[in-house]
Structure formats: C-alpha cells, structure tokens
Motif scaffolding. Structure first.
Motif, PDB file in Angstrom:
ATOM      1  N   VAL A 141       0.904  -1.183  -0.221  1.00 46.99           N
ATOM      2  CA  VAL A 141       0.131  -0.031   0.033  1.00 46.99           C
ATOM      3  C   VAL A 141       0.870   1.213   0.081  1.00 46.99           C
ATOM      4  N   VAL A 142       0.611   2.083  -1.044  1.00 50.79           N
ATOM      5  CA  VAL A 142       1.170   3.317  -1.350  1.00 50.79           C
ATOM      6  C   VAL A 142       0.573   4.359  -0.152  1.00 50.79           C
ATOM      7  N   PHE A 143       0.844   4.970   0.840  1.00 50.99           N
ATOM      8  CA  PHE A 143       0.077   5.724   1.668  1.00 50.99           C
ATOM      9  C   PHE A 143       0.583   7.163   1.676  1.00 50.99           C
ATOM     10  N   ALA A 144       1.748   7.487   1.024  1.00 49.91           N
ATOM     11  CA  ALA A 144       2.328   8.991   1.181  1.00 49.91           C
ATOM     12  C   ALA A 144       2.933   9.069  -0.434  1.00 49.91           C
ATOM     13  N   GLN A 145       2.814  10.319  -0.843  1.00 47.71           N
ATOM     14  CA  GLN A 145       3.514  10.900  -1.826  1.00 47.71           C
ATOM     15  C   GLN A 145       4.798  10.704  -2.061  1.00 47.71           C
ATOM     16  N   ASP A 146       5.335  10.956  -0.934  1.00 46.88           N
ATOM     17  CA  ASP A 146       6.931  10.872  -0.840  1.00 46.88           C
ATOM     18  C   ASP A 146       7.286   9.546  -0.207  1.00 46.88           C
ATOM     19  N   LYS A 153       3.384   0.323   3.018  1.00 44.39           N
ATOM     20  CA  LYS A 153       2.670  -0.592   4.173  1.00 44.39           C
ATOM     21  C   LYS A 153       2.736  -2.031   3.384  1.00 44.39           C
ATOM     22  N   GLY A 154       3.193  -3.149   4.176  1.00 45.09           N
ATOM     23  CA  GLY A 154       2.990  -4.396   3.624  1.00 45.09           C
ATOM     24  C   GLY A 154       1.803  -4.956   4.400  1.00 45.09           C
ATOM     25  N   VAL A 155       0.700  -5.397   3.733  1.00 42.49           N
ATOM     26  CA  VAL A 155      -0.338  -5.836   4.336  1.00 42.49           C
ATOM     27  C   VAL A 155      -0.567  -7.518   4.221  1.00 42.49           C
ATOM     28  N   CYS A 156      -0.468  -8.098   5.437  1.00 44.81           N
ATOM     29  CA  CYS A 156      -0.857  -9.508   5.434  1.00 44.81           C
ATOM     30  C   CYS A 156      -2.073  -9.920   5.773  1.00 44.81           C
ATOM     31  N   PHE A 157      -2.908 -10.998   5.189  1.00 43.74           N
ATOM     32  CA  PHE A 157      -4.181 -11.282   5.672  1.00 43.74           C
ATOM     33  C   PHE A 157      -4.559 -12.568   4.849  1.00 43.74           C
ATOM     34  N   ASP A 158      -5.810 -13.065   5.148  1.00 41.78           N
ATOM     35  CA  ASP A 158      -6.216 -14.489   4.773  1.00 41.78           C
ATOM     36  C   ASP A 158      -5.169 -15.436   5.651  1.00 41.78           C
ATOM     37  N   TYR A 159      -5.274 -15.420   7.156  1.00 38.41           N
ATOM     38  CA  TYR A 159      -4.500 -16.293   7.722  1.00 38.41           C
ATOM     39  C   TYR A 159      -5.146 -17.808   7.821  1.00 38.41           C
ATOM     40  N   ASP A 160      -4.292 -19.043   7.975  1.00 35.41           N
ATOM     41  CA  ASP A 160      -4.792 -20.066   8.286  1.00 35.41           C
ATOM     42  C   ASP A 160      -5.466 -20.355   9.376  1.00 35.41           C
ATOM     43  N   ALA A 170      -7.820 -11.596  10.423  1.00 40.66           N
ATOM     44  CA  ALA A 170      -6.899 -10.689  10.888  1.00 40.66           C
ATOM     45  C   ALA A 170      -6.275 -10.244   9.723  1.00 40.66           C
ATOM     46  N   ILE A 171      -5.919  -8.893   9.941  1.00 38.39           N
ATOM     47  CA  ILE A 171      -5.213  -8.014   9.009  1.00 38.39           C
ATOM     48  C   ILE A 171      -4.168  -7.479   9.555  1.00 38.39           C
ATOM     49  N   ARG A 172      -2.759  -7.567   9.243  1.00 34.45           N
ATOM     50  CA  ARG A 172      -1.616  -6.961   9.938  1.00 34.45           C
ATOM     51  C   ARG A 172      -0.934  -6.291   8.857  1.00 34.45           C
ATOM     52  N   GLU A 173      -0.482  -5.169   9.454  1.00 28.70           N
ATOM     53  CA  GLU A 173       0.201  -4.270   8.586  1.00 28.70           C
ATOM     54  C   GLU A 173       1.608  -3.967   8.974  1.00 28.70           C
ATOM     55  N   LYS A 174       2.388  -3.907   8.162  1.00 28.63           N
ATOM     56  CA  LYS A 174       4.134  -3.776   8.567  1.00 28.63           C
ATOM     57  C   LYS A 174       4.433  -2.534   7.822  1.00 28.63           C
ATOM     58  N   HIS A 175       5.318  -1.782   8.455  1.00 28.78           N
ATOM     59  CA  HIS A 175       5.785  -0.577   7.681  1.00 28.78           C
ATOM     60  C   HIS A 175       7.107  -0.869   7.089  1.00 28.78           C
ATOM     61  N   LEU A 176       7.349  -0.720   5.755  1.00 29.65           N
ATOM     62  CA  LEU A 176       8.489  -1.149   4.946  1.00 29.65           C
ATOM     63  C   LEU A 176       8.972   0.115   4.557  1.00 29.65           C
ATOM     64  N   VAL A 177      10.633   0.215   4.860  1.00 28.33           N
ATOM     65  CA  VAL A 177      11.083   1.280   4.626  1.00 28.33           C
ATOM     66  C   VAL A 177      12.673   0.693   3.815  1.00 28.33           C
ATOM     67  N   THR A 184      11.062  -7.976   1.228  1.00 28.38           N
ATOM     68  CA  THR A 184       9.880  -8.755   1.322  1.00 28.38           C
ATOM     69  C   THR A 184       9.116  -9.400   0.153  1.00 28.38           C
ATOM     70  N   ALA A 185       9.532  -8.786  -1.144  1.00 30.06           N
ATOM     71  CA  ALA A 185       9.255  -9.473  -2.094  1.00 30.06           C
ATOM     72  C   ALA A 185      10.032 -10.706  -2.340  1.00 30.06           C
ATOM     73  N   ASP A 186      11.502 -10.387  -2.184  1.00 30.32           N
ATOM     74  CA  ASP A 186      12.250 -11.529  -2.275  1.00 30.32           C
ATOM     75  C   ASP A 186      11.790 -12.858  -1.487  1.00 30.32           C
ATOM     76  N   ASP A 187      11.268 -12.464  -0.252  1.00 32.75           N
ATOM     77  CA  ASP A 187      10.681 -13.565   0.559  1.00 32.75           C
ATOM     78  C   ASP A 187       9.728 -14.414  -0.154  1.00 32.75           C
ATOM     79  N   TYR A 188       8.515 -13.408  -0.599  1.00 30.77           N
ATOM     80  CA  TYR A 188       7.352 -14.144  -1.146  1.00 30.77           C
ATOM     81  C   TYR A 188       7.669 -14.775  -2.598  1.00 30.77           C
ATOM     82  N   CYS A 189       8.794 -14.373  -3.268  1.00 29.76           N
ATOM     83  CA  CYS A 189       8.975 -15.154  -4.690  1.00 29.76           C
ATOM     84  C   CYS A 189       9.485 -16.145  -4.235  1.00 29.76           C
TER      85      CYS A 189
END
Length: 228
Positions: A141-146, A153-160, A170-177, A184-189
């Motif tokens: 999620v892109v929440f800021a212009q800058d 935001k990295g948003v995880c959901f649809d839990y087992d 549950a919906i969990r958000e993590k701030h990614l900088v 994060t993309a590497d992990d999911y790939c």
C-alpha cells in the motif's frame, strides 16, 4: 512426459530491458496499471503471471498518465529490483477518496476469486504454502506521496484458521522502508510453491517468442499451471 517449448540459443550478450505498461479498469472500476520489463519496447509481449498487487491511496495518487507510469517504474525497481524483474510484474490500483486498507484487502480478494479470460491479469491466489507462513495473501500500500522517504505498508491477511491464536479475518500491517520493500518481495518470491516450474516455463516461452498464455500452456502440456 513433459512437452518442452522449443527454445532458440541464448545470446551471451546482456539484454537491455524496457518497461511495458497496460492501462485498464479493475473489477471495481478503479484505474489500474500493469508494468513489467521486456527486451522489446513495444507489444506484443508475454506478460508475467506472477505479480504483486500495489494499492495507491488517493492522496498519494498522481492523476496524469505519464506520472502514473513513472510511479509504476519507480515502484517496480524498488520492490523487485533486478533479481525478479524479468519474470514478475506489478499491478497498481488507484484508490478512490475515502477508501482505506480494508477496501484494498476486499479488492484483492475479489480479484483472487475472479477467473479472468485474459490470463495476463490473473492475481496470485496464495503467495505461500500452508506450512511456510500463517498468512497467504499480501499487498503493498502506497500511503504517502513521498513514499521513497516515508516507505510503504506491507499488508498480510487470509490467515490459516487452523493455527492457534490467529483469527482468520486478521489484517496485519508492517511499515516497510528502504531495502525492506525488496526483501519482502524476495521472501514471497522464494516461498511461492510454483516458483521453479513457473520461471522455467516463462523463460522458455519468452525465448520462443510466444505472447499468449493459452498458447504457452498448450505447448508446454503443464496442466496444473493454470490452476494455481
């Protein structure tokens, strides 16, 4: 027995890649932009099936087509870098005023459940196998212009639901900088269960000059790939 796609010899010289963009409306009528990289500047090209869904909140959303494409290019490089850029794409959904993270989640779920006739717009239904992570769905999620400074935001959901202590809704958000966006993309790939088969078939199809996924599946005879 696997029917392989005929593949021409690879050139040893490095191939330059260019961004390709496709503008359309998603299932909810929001402006959407797909971007991937290819060795040609023009269509037709075989779009990657593996994608990350990126939701751009209204206050962070540019209006002009050129500005949106520039944003997509920058996000692509930041999220996917050089390692996964050849076989992946990102889809940007531009949200309406007042829409929040929960709207992004519901939009993602509706796209996962849809069965598009155009396979170039398919959305990955589960990024992880049941045993690797408790959640299977993920969006940026892109929440800021800058956003380069403020992060995403990295948003995880649809839990087992079988795992103790984690509600299925549950919906969990993590701030990614900075580098966290790409890590994060590497992990999911890496955790995607179709990774090895997909990258092999995708590389063979592109080298053979194919531009349509129905043609690819028919030639490769990999009957499970279109059911992921």
């Amino acid at each position: 027995m696997l029917c392989r796609i005929p593949r021409p010899k690879r050139s040893k010289a490095p191939r330059r890649t260019y961004p390709l963009f496709t503008h359309f409306q998603d299932l909810n009528g929001r402006p959407t932009l797909s971007v991937w990289w290819d060795t040609t500047k023009t269509h037709p090209s075989l779009p990657p099936l593996f994608s990350f869904q990126v939701y751009v909140m209204h206050k962070a959303s540019p209006v002009d087509k050129a500005d949106r494409e520039a944003l997509a290019s920058d996000l692509f490089r930041k999220i996917l870098g050089d390692w996964h850029g050849y076989s992946s794409r990102i889809d940007l959904h531009f949200m309406r005023p007042g829409e929040k993270t929960a709207d992004c989640v519901e939009s993602h779920r509706s796209h996962v459940q849809a069965k598009p006739t155009n396979l170039a717009r398919v959305v990955v239904p589960a990024y992880t196998c049941w045993y690797s992570r408790p959640s299977h769905s993920f969006i940026y999620v892109v929440f800021a212009q800058d956003w380069k400074k403020e992060g995403l935001k990295g948003v995880c959901f649809d839990y087992d639901s079988s795992r103790p202590g984690i509600p299925a809704d549950a919906i969990r958000e993590k701030h990614l900088v900075n580098d966290e966006m790409e890590r994060t993309a590497d992990d999911y790939c890496a955790e995607w269960c179709w990774k090895d088969d997909y990258e092999e078939i995708f590389g063979e199809a592109r080298d053979a000059g194919m531009t349509d996924w129905q043609e690819v599946f028919k030639a490769a005879n990999r009957l499970g790939m279109d059911q992921w």
